[in-house]
Write a protein that holds these residues in place. Structure first.
Motif, short mmCIF file in Angstrom:
data_model
loop_
_atom_site.label_atom_id
_atom_site.label_comp_id
_atom_site.label_asym_id
_atom_site.label_seq_id
_atom_site.Cartn_x
_atom_site.Cartn_y
_atom_site.Cartn_z
N GLY A 1 0.82 -1.22 0.00
CA GLY A 1 0.00 0.00 0.00
C GLY A 1 0.85 1.25 0.00
N ILE A 2 1.90 1.24 0.83
CA ILE A 2 2.77 2.42 0.90
C ILE A 2 3.54 2.59 -0.40
N GLY B 1 -1.02 11.38 5.37
CA GLY B 1 -0.36 11.82 4.15
C GLY B 1 -0.82 11.04 2.94
N GLY B 2 -0.09 11.19 1.85
CA GLY B 2 -0.49 10.60 0.58
C GLY B 2 -0.25 9.11 0.45
N ALA B 3 0.65 8.54 1.26
CA ALA B 3 0.91 7.10 1.16
C ALA B 3 -0.09 6.35 2.03
N TRP B 4 -0.78 5.40 1.44
CA TRP B 4 -1.84 4.68 2.14
C TRP B 4 -1.25 3.74 3.20
N VAL B 5 -1.60 3.99 4.48
CA VAL B 5 -1.14 3.10 5.55
C VAL B 5 -2.30 2.18 5.89
N GLN C 1 5.20 12.44 4.62
CA GLN C 1 3.90 12.92 5.10
C GLN C 1 3.21 11.88 5.96
N SER C 2 3.29 10.62 5.54
CA SER C 2 2.55 9.55 6.21
C SER C 2 3.32 8.95 7.37
N PRO D 1 5.31 11.47 -0.10
CA PRO D 1 4.18 10.88 0.63
C PRO D 1 4.61 10.03 1.82
N ASP E 1 1.69 4.04 -3.57
CA ASP E 1 1.53 5.49 -3.66
C ASP E 1 2.85 6.19 -3.93
#
Lengths: 138, 111
Positions: free
Chosen positions: A84-85, B61-65, A100-101, A97, A88
């Motif tokens: 998933g990471i 943020g933009g990366a899906w966790v 950010q995450s 991203p 993106d």
């Protein structure tokens, strides 16, 4: 000769782990979202059953992802989370991203570790209880 | 990310491996392989509704966790806590991570 066979076995073992993790990640990170977008919560719930059910059967019931009794358990969830990471990151073609995450990633990892250890501690007491119950020692 | 959102994210990630460890094996013991499908719907589907459907895990943020990350790390931690060897599992962990990154690359190629 023996060394060669062992090495070959190790390569195949890790290769099958990669394939199993990759397939699970691809299904979850592309199909699931479409189900949820098309049918809402019901779609997401149904996606969990067909995707996770099938991928669990492949990866852990049949056992494409290598796991043995004395090694720490590696779940397909790890591959799916990484997928998933990375999806993106590849889509945006940058590491921004990830930066950010990173708060979410850190909190989710800590929560996961806490949940895993808490569950194991609870499980131990449950097993002791059932053992005592069968032996009549309450 | 505020403190409130961090708390909800922490407990969203806490619940998922907790349910899997306590319930999944028991369901498979009770119903065989079909129990695994039931567990996928009842544990993963229902927890997905909580964590991503209504959003208990906040995405900063933009990366899906995904909550799957919590399951992967949590089950690994649980297994180490039980006394299984982390060192021997390292090749499998690395292979899983490589597989996941490869999967991400392939999805980005067609989406």
């Amino acid at each position: 000769m023996y060394k060669y066979i062992r090495l070959r076995g190790d390569i195949i073992k890790n290769f099958s782990t990669m394939i199993g993790g990759g397939i699970a990640g691809i299904f979850v990170m592309s199909v699931w979202g479409e189900f949820a977008d098309s049918y809402g919560i019901a779609g997401g719930w149904f996606a969990a059953m067909i995707i996770i059910g099938t991928m669990w059967f492949l990866n852990h019931y049949v056992g494409i992802i290598h796991n043995s009794d004395y090694e720490a358990w590696v779940d397909m969830g790890l591959a799916i989370g990484v997928c998933g990471i990375s999806r993106d990151l590849f889509l945006s073609k940058s590491f921004y991203p990830l930066l950010q995450s990173s708060p979410t990633i850190i909190v989710v990892v800590l929560g996961g570790i806490a949940g895993g250890i808490a569950a194991t501690a609870v499980q131990k007491t449950l097993h002791n209880k059932s053992k005592n119950a069968t032996q009549g020692l309450k | 990310m505020t403190i409130q959102l961090a708390v909800s994210t922490f407990f969203g990630a806490f619940i998922f491996p907790f349910l899997i460890i306590i319930c999944w094996d028991e369901m498979v013991k009770a119903f065989g392989a079909v129990g695994g499908w039931m567990a996928a719907g009842l544990i993963v589907g229902t927890t997905w509704t909580l964590n991503h459907g209504v959003g208990m895990i906040y995405q900063s943020g933009g990366a899906w966790v995904d909550m799957a990350l919590a399951a992967g790390v949590g089950l690994l931690a649980s297994s180490i806590y039980k006394g299984h060897s982390f060192k021997k599992a390292i090749p499998t962990i690395l292979s899983s991570i490589i597989g996941g990154i490869g999967g991400g690359f392939i999805i980005a190629a067609f989406i």
